[in-house]
Design a protein around this motif. Structure first.
Motif, PDB file in Angstrom:
ATOM      1  N   ASP A   1      13.617  -2.014  -5.302  1.00  0.00           N
ATOM      2  CA  ASP A   1      12.777  -2.849  -4.452  1.00  0.00           C
ATOM      3  C   ASP A   1      11.927  -1.958  -3.541  1.00  0.00           C
ATOM      4  O   ASP A   1      12.217  -0.767  -3.385  1.00  0.00           O
ATOM      5  CB  ASP A   1      13.652  -3.789  -3.619  1.00  0.00           C
ATOM      6  CG  ASP A   1      14.560  -3.025  -2.690  1.00  0.00           C
ATOM      7  OD1 ASP A   1      14.156  -2.789  -1.534  1.00  0.00           O
ATOM      8  OD2 ASP A   1      15.669  -2.633  -3.124  1.00  0.00           O
ATOM      9  N   PRO A   2      10.892  -2.521  -2.926  1.00  0.00           N
ATOM     10  CA  PRO A   2       9.992  -1.709  -2.092  1.00  0.00           C
ATOM     11  C   PRO A   2      10.679  -0.975  -0.940  1.00  0.00           C
ATOM     12  O   PRO A   2      10.399   0.209  -0.721  1.00  0.00           O
ATOM     13  CB  PRO A   2       8.975  -2.733  -1.561  1.00  0.00           C
ATOM     14  CG  PRO A   2       8.920  -3.769  -2.626  1.00  0.00           C
ATOM     15  CD  PRO A   2      10.350  -3.880  -3.115  1.00  0.00           C
ATOM     16  N   ASP A   3      11.561  -1.623  -0.197  1.00  0.00           N
ATOM     17  CA  ASP A   3      12.197  -0.943   0.937  1.00  0.00           C
ATOM     18  C   ASP A   3      13.092   0.204   0.485  1.00  0.00           C
ATOM     19  O   ASP A   3      13.118   1.263   1.126  1.00  0.00           O
ATOM     20  CB  ASP A   3      12.988  -1.934   1.791  1.00  0.00           C
ATOM     21  CG  ASP A   3      12.081  -2.772   2.679  1.00  0.00           C
ATOM     22  OD1 ASP A   3      11.019  -2.278   3.098  1.00  0.00           O
ATOM     23  OD2 ASP A   3      12.440  -3.934   2.949  1.00  0.00           O
TER      24      ASP A   3
ATOM     25  N   THR B   1       0.833  -1.209   0.000  1.00  0.00           N
ATOM     26  CA  THR B   1       0.000   0.000   0.000  1.00  0.00           C
ATOM     27  C   THR B   1       0.861   1.250   0.000  1.00  0.00           C
ATOM     28  O   THR B   1       0.598   2.197  -0.751  1.00  0.00           O
ATOM     29  CB  THR B   1      -0.949  -0.001   1.216  1.00  0.00           C
ATOM     30  OG1 THR B   1      -1.807  -1.142   1.130  1.00  0.00           O
ATOM     31  CG2 THR B   1      -1.785   1.272   1.278  1.00  0.00           C
ATOM     32  N   ALA B   2       1.900   1.268   0.822  1.00  0.00           N
ATOM     33  CA  ALA B   2       2.787   2.436   0.896  1.00  0.00           C
ATOM     34  C   ALA B   2       3.466   2.692  -0.445  1.00  0.00           C
ATOM     35  O   ALA B   2       3.557   3.839  -0.893  1.00  0.00           O
ATOM     36  CB  ALA B   2       3.826   2.236   1.993  1.00  0.00           C
ATOM     37  N   VAL B   3       3.952   1.650  -1.087  1.00  0.00           N
ATOM     38  CA  VAL B   3       4.610   1.808  -2.386  1.00  0.00           C
ATOM     39  C   VAL B   3       3.622   2.317  -3.425  1.00  0.00           C
ATOM     40  O   VAL B   3       3.909   3.280  -4.155  1.00  0.00           O
ATOM     41  CB  VAL B   3       5.273   0.489  -2.841  1.00  0.00           C
ATOM     42  CG1 VAL B   3       5.714   0.588  -4.302  1.00  0.00           C
ATOM     43  CG2 VAL B   3       6.437   0.139  -1.942  1.00  0.00           C
ATOM     44  N   ARG B   4       2.459   1.710  -3.511  1.00  0.00           N
ATOM     45  CA  ARG B   4       1.466   2.151  -4.504  1.00  0.00           C
ATOM     46  C   ARG B   4       1.048   3.597  -4.269  1.00  0.00           C
ATOM     47  O   ARG B   4       0.935   4.386  -5.205  1.00  0.00           O
ATOM     48  CB  ARG B   4       0.260   1.220  -4.492  1.00  0.00           C
ATOM     49  CG  ARG B   4       0.587  -0.128  -5.077  1.00  0.00           C
ATOM     50  CD  ARG B   4      -0.597  -1.049  -5.088  1.00  0.00           C
ATOM     51  NE  ARG B   4      -0.197  -2.332  -5.659  1.00  0.00           N
ATOM     52  CZ  ARG B   4      -0.881  -3.440  -5.531  1.00  0.00           C
ATOM     53  NH1 ARG B   4      -2.025  -3.448  -4.864  1.00  0.00           N
ATOM     54  NH2 ARG B   4      -0.443  -4.558  -6.081  1.00  0.00           N
TER      55      ARG B   4
ATOM     56  N   ARG C   1       9.554   1.622 -11.623  1.00  0.00           N
ATOM     57  CA  ARG C   1       9.080   0.270 -11.318  1.00  0.00           C
ATOM     58  C   ARG C   1       9.552  -0.145  -9.927  1.00  0.00           C
ATOM     59  O   ARG C   1      10.729  -0.044  -9.611  1.00  0.00           O
ATOM     60  CB  ARG C   1       9.644  -0.725 -12.324  1.00  0.00           C
ATOM     61  CG  ARG C   1       9.271  -0.439 -13.751  1.00  0.00           C
ATOM     62  CD  ARG C   1      10.006  -1.380 -14.677  1.00  0.00           C
ATOM     63  NE  ARG C   1       9.674  -1.124 -16.070  1.00  0.00           N
ATOM     64  CZ  ARG C   1      10.343  -1.630 -17.089  1.00  0.00           C
ATOM     65  NH1 ARG C   1      11.383  -2.430 -16.874  1.00  0.00           N
ATOM     66  NH2 ARG C   1       9.975  -1.354 -18.325  1.00  0.00           N
ATOM     67  N   VAL C   2       8.615  -0.648  -9.136  1.00  0.00           N
ATOM     68  CA  VAL C   2       8.930  -1.170  -7.808  1.00  0.00           C
ATOM     69  C   VAL C   2       8.242  -2.533  -7.694  1.00  0.00           C
ATOM     70  O   VAL C   2       7.171  -2.656  -7.107  1.00  0.00           O
ATOM     71  CB  VAL C   2       8.466  -0.208  -6.685  1.00  0.00           C
ATOM     72  CG1 VAL C   2       8.933  -0.706  -5.325  1.00  0.00           C
ATOM     73  CG2 VAL C   2       8.977   1.208  -6.939  1.00  0.00           C
ATOM     74  N   PRO C   3       8.843  -3.547  -8.326  1.00  0.00           N
ATOM     75  CA  PRO C   3       8.198  -4.860  -8.297  1.00  0.00           C
ATOM     76  C   PRO C   3       8.273  -5.487  -6.908  1.00  0.00           C
ATOM     77  O   PRO C   3       9.251  -5.256  -6.191  1.00  0.00           O
ATOM     78  CB  PRO C   3       9.010  -5.672  -9.310  1.00  0.00           C
ATOM     79  CG  PRO C   3      10.265  -4.927  -9.545  1.00  0.00           C
ATOM     80  CD  PRO C   3      10.056  -3.517  -9.099  1.00  0.00           C
ATOM     81  N   PRO C   4       7.284  -6.223  -6.496  1.00  0.00           N
ATOM     82  CA  PRO C   4       6.066  -6.562  -7.219  1.00  0.00           C
ATOM     83  C   PRO C   4       4.911  -5.598  -6.956  1.00  0.00           C
ATOM     84  O   PRO C   4       3.777  -5.863  -7.339  1.00  0.00           O
ATOM     85  CB  PRO C   4       5.734  -7.943  -6.660  1.00  0.00           C
ATOM     86  CG  PRO C   4       6.142  -7.850  -5.226  1.00  0.00           C
ATOM     87  CD  PRO C   4       7.375  -6.964  -5.226  1.00  0.00           C
TER      88      PRO C   4
END
Length: 138
Positions: free
Chosen positions: A79-81, A31-34, A52-55
């Motif tokens: 990456d997300p982090d 949620t935070a990434v989106r 891009r921040v998969p997945p």
């Protein structure tokens, strides 16, 4: 016209704050990434850079030449982090690139001037109990 939001801003801010406090579960990170990707696209509309921040997600942002087919010429991937560190200001672009945690290709792919995001700084300061910084564009 800005892209339609899919993430509730209140839920997004809460998820970023949970990440900053080290209390985020996997769904909070997503949620935070989106949310922050949507904030980036809203604040810097365009189609010249794909982030891009998969997945978790991807957006196109930054004004400039538009690509219509195949791999875009300007891509940022992480990456997300790492992404959340960049948008909250707990990690610098230069450090992330030097460590190989950000892969950026294309002449417009350096988005360091857009980071940290205002939304990320606000959520981070609120999570730490600090006063929120003033809103600034971008």
């Amino acid at each position: 016209m800005p892209p339609r939001r899919r993430t509730d801003p209140a839920a997004g801010r809460a998820a970023v704050a949970a990440w900053v406090r080290g209390e985020a579960e996997r769904r909070d990170v997503t949620t935070a990434v989106r949310y922050t990707l949507e904030e980036l696209a809203d604040g810097t509309p365009g189609n010249s850079v794909e982030v891009r921040v998969p997945p978790s997600g991807a957006v196109q942002a930054v004004a400039g030449p538009r690509h219509t087919r195949g791999t875009p010429p300007n891509v940022v991937e992480t990456d997300p982090d790492t992404w959340l560190g960049l948008v909250t200001g707990t990690l610098t672009w230069a450090d992330a690139v030097a460590d190989g945690r950000v892969r950026a290709s294309g002449e417009r792919s350096d988005i360091s001037h857009l980071l940290p995001l205002t939304a990320g700084r606000r959520a981070a300061s609120g999570a730490r109990g600090e006063p929120e910084p003033p809103a600034v564009p971008g």
